[in-house]
Write a protein that holds these residues in place. Structure first.
Motif, PDB file in Angstrom:
ATOM      1  N   ILE A   1      -7.769  -1.460   5.098  1.00  0.00           N
ATOM      2  CA  ILE A   1      -6.498  -1.089   4.482  1.00  0.00           C
ATOM      3  C   ILE A   1      -6.816  -0.472   3.124  1.00  0.00           C
ATOM      4  O   ILE A   1      -7.473  -1.093   2.293  1.00  0.00           O
ATOM      5  CB  ILE A   1      -5.575  -2.316   4.336  1.00  0.00           C
ATOM      6  CG1 ILE A   1      -5.289  -2.921   5.712  1.00  0.00           C
ATOM      7  CG2 ILE A   1      -4.285  -1.930   3.620  1.00  0.00           C
ATOM      8  CD1 ILE A   1      -4.590  -4.260   5.671  1.00  0.00           C
ATOM      9  N   LYS A   2      -6.356   0.762   2.909  1.00  0.00           N
ATOM     10  CA  LYS A   2      -6.677   1.508   1.688  1.00  0.00           C
ATOM     11  C   LYS A   2      -5.415   1.776   0.884  1.00  0.00           C
ATOM     12  O   LYS A   2      -4.312   1.492   1.323  1.00  0.00           O
ATOM     13  CB  LYS A   2      -7.363   2.830   2.043  1.00  0.00           C
ATOM     14  CG  LYS A   2      -8.672   2.659   2.784  1.00  0.00           C
ATOM     15  CD  LYS A   2      -9.284   3.990   3.133  1.00  0.00           C
ATOM     16  CE  LYS A   2     -10.596   3.792   3.884  1.00  0.00           C
ATOM     17  NZ  LYS A   2     -11.203   5.081   4.239  1.00  0.00           N
ATOM     18  N   ASN A   3      -5.595   2.361  -0.296  1.00  0.00           N
ATOM     19  CA  ASN A   3      -4.497   2.720  -1.201  1.00  0.00           C
ATOM     20  C   ASN A   3      -3.633   1.513  -1.552  1.00  0.00           C
ATOM     21  O   ASN A   3      -2.408   1.608  -1.625  1.00  0.00           O
ATOM     22  CB  ASN A   3      -3.648   3.836  -0.600  1.00  0.00           C
ATOM     23  CG  ASN A   3      -4.437   5.104  -0.370  1.00  0.00           C
ATOM     24  OD1 ASN A   3      -5.074   5.629  -1.276  1.00  0.00           O
ATOM     25  ND2 ASN A   3      -4.433   5.579   0.867  1.00  0.00           N
TER      26      ASN A   3
ATOM     27  N   TYR B   1     -10.300  -1.827  -1.049  1.00  0.00           N
ATOM     28  CA  TYR B   1     -10.069  -1.785   0.387  1.00  0.00           C
ATOM     29  C   TYR B   1      -9.936  -3.229   0.822  1.00  0.00           C
ATOM     30  O   TYR B   1     -10.657  -4.100   0.328  1.00  0.00           O
ATOM     31  CB  TYR B   1     -11.246  -1.180   1.144  1.00  0.00           C
ATOM     32  CG  TYR B   1     -11.531   0.278   0.880  1.00  0.00           C
ATOM     33  CD1 TYR B   1     -10.640   1.107   0.203  1.00  0.00           C
ATOM     34  CD2 TYR B   1     -12.716   0.834   1.328  1.00  0.00           C
ATOM     35  CE1 TYR B   1     -10.922   2.440  -0.010  1.00  0.00           C
ATOM     36  CE2 TYR B   1     -13.012   2.171   1.110  1.00  0.00           C
ATOM     37  CZ  TYR B   1     -12.113   2.970   0.441  1.00  0.00           C
ATOM     38  OH  TYR B   1     -12.407   4.289   0.224  1.00  0.00           O
TER      39      TYR B   1
ATOM     40  N   THR C   1      -1.753  -1.208  -3.645  1.00  0.00           N
ATOM     41  CA  THR C   1      -1.118  -1.196  -4.957  1.00  0.00           C
ATOM     42  C   THR C   1      -0.785  -2.596  -5.459  1.00  0.00           C
ATOM     43  O   THR C   1      -0.441  -2.766  -6.630  1.00  0.00           O
ATOM     44  CB  THR C   1       0.167  -0.355  -4.944  1.00  0.00           C
ATOM     45  OG1 THR C   1       1.048  -0.877  -3.942  1.00  0.00           O
ATOM     46  CG2 THR C   1      -0.143   1.094  -4.624  1.00  0.00           C
TER      47      THR C   1
ATOM     48  N   SER D   1       0.847  -1.188   0.000  1.00  0.00           N
ATOM     49  CA  SER D   1       0.000   0.000   0.000  1.00  0.00           C
ATOM     50  C   SER D   1       0.882   1.238   0.000  1.00  0.00           C
ATOM     51  O   SER D   1       2.037   1.177   0.428  1.00  0.00           O
ATOM     52  CB  SER D   1      -0.895  -0.025   1.249  1.00  0.00           C
ATOM     53  OG  SER D   1      -1.488   1.214   1.466  1.00  0.00           O
ATOM     54  N   SER D   2       0.338   2.344  -0.471  1.00  0.00           N
ATOM     55  CA  SER D   2       1.108   3.591  -0.413  1.00  0.00           C
ATOM     56  C   SER D   2       1.254   4.075   1.025  1.00  0.00           C
ATOM     57  O   SER D   2       2.067   4.946   1.316  1.00  0.00           O
ATOM     58  CB  SER D   2       0.439   4.675  -1.273  1.00  0.00           C
ATOM     59  OG  SER D   2      -0.870   4.915  -0.831  1.00  0.00           O
ATOM     60  N   ASN D   3       0.498   3.476   1.952  1.00  0.00           N
ATOM     61  CA  ASN D   3       0.614   3.792   3.377  1.00  0.00           C
ATOM     62  C   ASN D   3       1.604   2.875   4.085  1.00  0.00           C
ATOM     63  O   ASN D   3       1.765   2.970   5.292  1.00  0.00           O
ATOM     64  CB  ASN D   3      -0.744   3.676   4.071  1.00  0.00           C
ATOM     65  CG  ASN D   3      -1.773   4.594   3.467  1.00  0.00           C
ATOM     66  OD1 ASN D   3      -1.431   5.619   2.905  1.00  0.00           O
ATOM     67  ND2 ASN D   3      -3.023   4.223   3.557  1.00  0.00           N
ATOM     68  N   GLY D   4       2.223   1.952   3.358  1.00  0.00           N
ATOM     69  CA  GLY D   4       3.146   0.990   3.946  1.00  0.00           C
ATOM     70  C   GLY D   4       2.708  -0.426   3.629  1.00  0.00           C
ATOM     71  O   GLY D   4       1.639  -0.644   3.053  1.00  0.00           O
ATOM     72  N   ASN D   5       3.535  -1.374   3.989  1.00  0.00           N
ATOM     73  CA  ASN D   5       3.218  -2.776   3.739  1.00  0.00           C
ATOM     74  C   ASN D   5       2.625  -3.419   4.985  1.00  0.00           C
ATOM     75  O   ASN D   5       3.030  -3.102   6.102  1.00  0.00           O
ATOM     76  CB  ASN D   5       4.474  -3.542   3.311  1.00  0.00           C
ATOM     77  CG  ASN D   5       4.978  -3.101   1.953  1.00  0.00           C
ATOM     78  OD1 ASN D   5       4.281  -2.424   1.211  1.00  0.00           O
ATOM     79  ND2 ASN D   5       6.202  -3.481   1.633  1.00  0.00           N
TER      80      ASN D   5
ATOM     81  N   ASN E   1     -12.126   0.655   9.509  1.00  0.00           N
ATOM     82  CA  ASN E   1     -10.850   1.211   9.077  1.00  0.00           C
ATOM     83  C   ASN E   1     -10.102   0.190   8.221  1.00  0.00           C
ATOM     84  O   ASN E   1      -9.085  -0.353   8.657  1.00  0.00           O
ATOM     85  CB  ASN E   1     -10.026   1.630  10.303  1.00  0.00           C
ATOM     86  CG  ASN E   1      -8.823   2.440   9.919  1.00  0.00           C
ATOM     87  OD1 ASN E   1      -8.752   2.988   8.826  1.00  0.00           O
ATOM     88  ND2 ASN E   1      -7.855   2.501  10.809  1.00  0.00           N
TER      89      ASN E   1
ATOM     90  N   ASP F   1      -9.053   6.518  -2.977  1.00  0.00           N
ATOM     91  CA  ASP F   1      -8.127   5.796  -2.102  1.00  0.00           C
ATOM     92  C   ASP F   1      -8.209   4.289  -2.339  1.00  0.00           C
ATOM     93  O   ASP F   1      -7.980   3.507  -1.448  1.00  0.00           O
ATOM     94  CB  ASP F   1      -8.359   6.151  -0.637  1.00  0.00           C
ATOM     95  CG  ASP F   1      -9.811   5.989  -0.228  1.00  0.00           C
ATOM     96  OD1 ASP F   1     -10.620   5.574  -1.074  1.00  0.00           O
ATOM     97  OD2 ASP F   1     -10.138   6.275   0.924  1.00  0.00           O
TER      98      ASP F   1
END
Length: 165
Positions: free
Chosen positions: A156-158, A143, A160, A110-114, A154, A139
């Protein structure tokens, strides 16, 4: 191409996922009710027999022609698709990728981290791909929800892509 996701790593067959096509998939789940319904283990053969029996009974009672009720059911289904919030289990895609015998870790990139979790737990993940009839563009494209719904508020978003280690 930004909406395309890959399952790569320790797999026999890398898989390309296109969430834009899942709206037509019969495996899609209604996320507004999926996590709140009680989950009983479903015997697929029994479920199939019930559906065939239901269809057979309908043909006997109403005849083999398409009664007007089927038209209204199709209209309702179309409306549901245009306004629903849907997801799809990741299990069939993982099965098709055929993870290698030494694969143990599933990584959600994810762009928020793995995010890493055991491969066995990954089979329970649900990929949300639409919200109120619209694709997840800002985003998304998906999800990631845990199968038990613990991250329903909540997810996991973004995302990839996915990697199996």
């Amino acid at each position: 191409m930004e909406n395309i996701l890959l399952i790569t790593g320790k797999v026999k067959f890398p898989i390309t996922l296109d969430p834009g096509t899942w709206i037509f998939d019969d495996r899609r789940l209604d996320l507004t009710t999926y996590f709140s319904e009680r989950k009983d283990s479903v015997n697929e053969l029994e479920e199939y027999k019930k559906n065939v029996s239901k269809h057979w009974d309908r043909e006997i009672m109403e005849g083999a022609i398409f009664p007007p009720t089927l038209k209204t059911e199709k209209k309702f289904e179309k409306e549901k698709v245009l306004t629903g919030t849907f997801g799809i289990p990741i299990k069939p895609f993982l099965d098709n990728s055929q993870p290698l015998s030494d694969a143990e870790i599933f990584v959600i990139t994810s762009s928020n981290g793995n995010f890493e979790l055991p491969l066995q737990d990954a089979y329970e993940l649900i990929l949300g791909f639409s919200n109120k009839g619209k694709p997840l563009t800002s985003d998304g494209p998906v999800y990631v929800y845990f199968g038990d719904g613990t991250n329903q508020e909540n997810p996991i978003k973004n995302v990839t892509g996915f990697q199996i280690k």
